[in-house]
Design a protein around this motif. Sequence first.
Motif, mmCIF file in Angstrom:
data_model
loop_
_atom_site.group_PDB
_atom_site.id
_atom_site.type_symbol
_atom_site.label_atom_id
_atom_site.label_comp_id
_atom_site.label_asym_id
_atom_site.label_seq_id
_atom_site.Cartn_x
_atom_site.Cartn_y
_atom_site.Cartn_z
ATOM 1 N N GLY A 88 11.369 8.351 -4.287
ATOM 2 C CA GLY A 88 10.036 8.929 -4.273
ATOM 3 C C GLY A 88 9.220 8.606 -5.520
ATOM 4 N N TYR A 89 9.879 8.098 -6.578
ATOM 5 C CA TYR A 89 9.192 7.809 -7.825
ATOM 6 C C TYR A 89 8.756 6.344 -7.865
ATOM 7 N N ALA A 90 7.685 6.073 -8.569
ATOM 8 C CA ALA A 90 7.144 4.714 -8.654
ATOM 9 C C ALA A 90 8.138 3.775 -9.334
ATOM 10 N N GLY A 91 8.309 2.605 -8.767
ATOM 11 C CA GLY A 91 9.170 1.593 -9.357
ATOM 12 C C GLY A 91 10.644 1.745 -9.057
ATOM 13 N N ARG A 92 11.028 2.691 -8.256
ATOM 14 C CA ARG A 92 12.448 2.880 -7.927
ATOM 15 C C ARG A 92 12.675 2.575 -6.465
ATOM 16 N N THR A 93 13.819 2.007 -6.186
ATOM 17 C CA THR A 93 14.150 1.640 -4.810
ATOM 18 C C THR A 93 15.378 2.410 -4.351
ATOM 19 N N GLU A 94 15.590 2.423 -3.066
ATOM 20 C CA GLU A 94 16.747 3.102 -2.473
ATOM 21 C C GLU A 94 18.011 2.280 -2.744
ATOM 22 N N LEU A 95 19.144 2.968 -2.881
ATOM 23 C CA LEU A 95 20.418 2.275 -3.094
ATOM 24 C C LEU A 95 20.844 1.544 -1.831
ATOM 25 N N PRO A 96 21.460 0.392 -1.986
ATOM 26 C CA PRO A 96 22.012 -0.299 -0.818
ATOM 27 C C PRO A 96 23.162 0.508 -0.211
ATOM 28 N N ASP A 97 23.434 0.302 1.071
ATOM 29 C CA ASP A 97 24.463 1.073 1.782
ATOM 30 C C ASP A 97 25.850 0.913 1.180
ATOM 31 N N PHE A 151 29.391 6.982 -3.461
ATOM 32 C CA PHE A 151 28.985 8.277 -3.998
ATOM 33 C C PHE A 151 29.140 9.378 -2.963
ATOM 34 N N ARG A 152 29.508 10.568 -3.448
ATOM 35 C CA ARG A 152 29.600 11.739 -2.582
ATOM 36 C C ARG A 152 28.494 12.718 -2.956
ATOM 37 N N PRO A 153 28.035 13.512 -1.994
ATOM 38 C CA PRO A 153 27.057 14.540 -2.347
ATOM 39 C C PRO A 153 27.713 15.623 -3.210
#
Length: 72
Positions: A4-13, A19-21
């Motif tokens: 949601g922040y500018a300049g950041r992308t989602e992690l690849p699958d 990672f765990r929640p």
Amino acid sequence: MNPGYAGRTELPDNLKALFRPVACMVPDYALIGEIRLYSFGYRDARRLSRKMVATFRLSSEQLSSQDHYDFG
């Protein structure tokens, strides 16, 4: 990590799978204070820890947010 922040992308699958929640909760400051006071040798640590928590809570609510008032 924060798309949601500018300049950041989602992690690849493939990285998401590593990672765990994690659930976080507010620590019980009175219990932590009580244990620390008992470890320092105080006998009435329960009552003192409640007073410490109340003092620090009031201080953080009522004092301005200046560096010399930083209680953690």
